[in-house]
Design a protein around this motif. Structure first.
Motif, PDB file in Angstrom:
ATOM      1  N   LEU A  12       0.837  -1.214   0.000  1.00  0.00           N
ATOM      2  CA  LEU A  12       0.000   0.000   0.000  1.00  0.00           C
ATOM      3  C   LEU A  12       0.869   1.260   0.000  1.00  0.00           C
ATOM      4  N   THR A  15       0.500   6.256   3.121  1.00  0.00           N
ATOM      5  CA  THR A  15       0.400   7.706   3.368  1.00  0.00           C
ATOM      6  C   THR A  15      -0.608   8.022   4.472  1.00  0.00           C
ATOM      7  N   ASN A  16      -1.385   7.002   4.851  1.00  0.00           N
ATOM      8  CA  ASN A  16      -2.425   7.179   5.883  1.00  0.00           C
ATOM      9  C   ASN A  16      -3.349   8.356   5.573  1.00  0.00           C
ATOM     10  N   CYS A  17      -3.746   8.469   4.317  1.00  0.00           N
ATOM     11  CA  CYS A  17      -4.549   9.629   3.913  1.00  0.00           C
ATOM     12  C   CYS A  17      -6.022   9.506   4.320  1.00  0.00           C
ATOM     13  N   GLU A  19      -8.557   8.206   2.914  1.00  0.00           N
ATOM     14  CA  GLU A  19      -9.617   8.283   1.889  1.00  0.00           C
ATOM     15  C   GLU A  19     -10.384   6.966   1.724  1.00  0.00           C
ATOM     16  N   CYS A  20      -9.794   5.879   2.179  1.00  0.00           N
ATOM     17  CA  CYS A  20     -10.471   4.574   2.098  1.00  0.00           C
ATOM     18  C   CYS A  20     -11.516   4.421   3.198  1.00  0.00           C
ATOM     19  N   PHE A  22     -10.580   4.337   6.411  1.00  0.00           N
ATOM     20  CA  PHE A  22      -9.886   3.782   7.573  1.00  0.00           C
ATOM     21  C   PHE A  22      -8.791   4.755   8.012  1.00  0.00           C
ATOM     22  N   THR A  24      -5.739   4.371   9.005  1.00  0.00           N
ATOM     23  CA  THR A  24      -4.359   4.142   8.543  1.00  0.00           C
ATOM     24  C   THR A  24      -4.365   3.090   7.440  1.00  0.00           C
ATOM     25  N   CYS A  25      -3.243   3.036   6.707  1.00  0.00           N
ATOM     26  CA  CYS A  25      -3.108   2.001   5.674  1.00  0.00           C
ATOM     27  C   CYS A  25      -3.104   0.611   6.317  1.00  0.00           C
ATOM     28  N   TYR A  44      -5.310   4.916  -4.440  1.00  0.00           N
ATOM     29  CA  TYR A  44      -3.899   5.174  -4.765  1.00  0.00           C
ATOM     30  C   TYR A  44      -3.064   3.911  -4.963  1.00  0.00           C
TER      31      TYR A  44
HETATM   32 FE1  SF4 Z   1      -5.009   6.285   1.920  1.00  0.00          FE
HETATM   33 FE2  SF4 Z   1      -6.366   4.138   2.750  1.00  0.00          FE
HETATM   34 FE3  SF4 Z   1      -4.987   4.028   0.491  1.00  0.00          FE
HETATM   35 FE4  SF4 Z   1      -3.708   4.174   2.811  1.00  0.00          FE
HETATM   36  S1  SF4 Z   1      -5.017   2.522   2.123  1.00  0.00           S
HETATM   37  S2  SF4 Z   1      -3.278   5.320   0.972  1.00  0.00           S
HETATM   38  S3  SF4 Z   1      -5.115   5.424   3.999  1.00  0.00           S
HETATM   39  S4  SF4 Z   1      -6.745   5.329   0.887  1.00  0.00           S
END
Ligand code: SF4
Length: 450
Positions: A12, A15-17, A19-20, A22, A24-25, A44
């Motif tokens: 993965l 980036t812990n963004c 957007e999913c 959750f 954190t990744c 991503y």
């Molecule tokens: Fe962002 Fe979730 Fe993808 Fe990690 S897994 S990059 S937190 S969308």
């Protein structure tokens, strides 16, 4: 082998963004590993990572669709061995077998009966799912005539049962794009059946009764030849052997991630039993463990009714009670002078009460309170059917605008809230204690209510 959460995490973006959905990744990776979320939720992921992760995120059992439109049936995608672990998600298709050797009139009648039969239970319409048409004659023309007779009487999904690929080809050509299940590829005809399944884009059943190793081998050939939607028939028919073999298949698919068995199973309970009663019991076993398509020998409401209700019970999410929409329900043509009763929104409670109000013949109002799907006493104990909640729903649903009197009948089981409810409702409201049991409602409405 499935990838662990850590292995998925390594692929993965990290980036812990969020957007999913959750935080954190790593949290996302853990859900993917548990097959609780699709990879696509992360926008991503690189193409390379996607490829590697696709296998890990695939459900252990494939979803197979038979038929088209509103009548189509989807089976598979199960993730647990036991309903109480989470829930079973796709109920098995209950189909009725018709043989092309039966008289045409009988075929037409049976197809129409299958099409029209339903049972109403807790506000749901429970139906059969289709017809399995067998080429018992071995002749193309006879099969096509029978197919025409079936099609003229039902739009429900079909299982085409023919050993001869030429008969199957003729039937598929006549059916167009109705997406029947082709039954079945065997070690003798699999390459022709595979070509038909690919040409007509239909799911294909694979039959092999010589053992699970042989079945897996045949499934592998069919998969490698390009068929994606497969249904398994391990050839076992009786009580013990089908329970044993079907459990092994489900265990291998879910616990060992053995992809070749990650498909629904088709069963024929009438072939392993000596009477309609035994067939019904075996079909019930297959509903619980682990039939995907269950083909019954005859159209018989006395047999079908209990199977439909059993299927409803097994395939209802045990974590979510069956609920009614809260609100004010009308029975007969109630006037402002008609009685007002109240109950909870647990479906079984509602239908018991509703049935008795209807039976009384007294036009009535019924306030169904939001008890989060609990029955009367349970809801009261949990604080979901107390004076405050009922009073709130009286206001929320504008009950006072529908009736001229200010009387509300509460279930006898919660007589204890009578005083408190009068206080909550205020004004000139009067709370009447109704019967404890729904069956006493008709007498109450006729003799006690004024
Ligand atoms: Fe962002 Fe979730 Fe993808 Fe990690 S897994 S990059 S937190 S969308």
């Amino acid at each position: 082998m499935p990838l662990s959460a850590l292995e998925i995490y390594k692929l993965l973006p990290k980036t812990n963004c969020k957007e999913c959905g959750f935080p954190t990744c790593l949290a996302f990776a853990m859900r993917v590993a548990a097959k609780q979320v699709e990879l696509d939720a992360c926008p991503y992921i690189s193409e390379e990572a996607k490829e590697k992760l696709a296998a890990a995120s695939r459900p252990p059992m494939r979803l197979v669709t038979v038929g088209v439109g509103d009548n189509k049936i989807e089976v598979g995608n199960e993730t647990v061995l036991f309903r109480h672990d989470r829930t079973f998600v796709h109920e098995p298709g209950l189909m009725i077998r018709i043989k092309d050797t039966q008289p045409i009139k009988e075929i037409e009648e049976t197809a129409a009966q299958v099409d029209g039969y339903y049972v109403e239970r807790v506000g749901m319409k429970l139906c059969l799912n289709g017809v399995a048409l067998e080429n018992a004659s071995g002749e193309v023309e006879t099969y096509l005539k029978a197919l025409k007779a079936v099609q003229a009487n039902t739009d429900l999904p079909l299982i085409l049962m023919a050993k001869d690929p030429k008969v199957m080809a003729a039937a598929l050509e006549n059916l167009g794009d109705e997406n029947p299940l082709i039954y079945a590829a065997t070690k003798d005809n699999w390459s022709e059946m595979v070509e038909l399944a690919k040409e007509y884009k239909c799911p294909l059943a694979v039959y092999e009764a010589d053992g699970l190793d042989e079945l897996a081998g045949l499934v592998q050939q069919v998969e490698e030849a390009g068929v994606e939607e497969i249904v398994l028939d391990p050839g076992t028919r009786g009580f013990n052997d089908s329970l044993n073999v079907m459990t092994q298949i489900r265990r291998l698919a879910l616990k060992r991630n053995f992809r070749l068995f990650g498909y629904p199973i088709i069963t024929f309970p009438g072939e392993g039993t000596n009477s309609i009663e035994e067939e019904t019991i075996l079909a019930g076993q297959h509903i619980a463990k682990y039939g995907g398509f269950i083909v019954l020998e005859h159209f018989n409401p006395a047999q079908i009714y209990p199977l439909l209700t059993l299927r409803l019970n097994i395939f209802t999410d045990p974590r979510v009670p069956i609920q009614m929409e809260p609100g004010v329900y009308e029975f007969g043509e109630p006037t402002p002078e008609s009685p007002l009763l109240t109950t909870t929104n647990f479906s079984l409670t509602y239908f018991s009460v509703a049935g008795e109000i209807e039976a009384s013949g007294v036009p009535s109002w019924l306030l169904v309170c939001d008890s989060e799907g609990m029955s009367v006493l349970t809801a009261w104990a949990a604080g979901n059917f107390d004076a405050e909640r009922i009073a709130k729903d009286v206001k929320r649903f504008g009950v006072a605008d529908k009736i001229s009197h200010r009387k509300i009948i509460i279930p006898g089981l919660v007589a204890v809230i009578m005083g408190e409810l009068e206080e909550e409702l205020g004004g000139d409201w009067k709370v009447l204690v109704g019967p404890k049991e729904a069956m006493e409602i008709p007498r109450y409405l006729k003799e006690v209510w004024e």
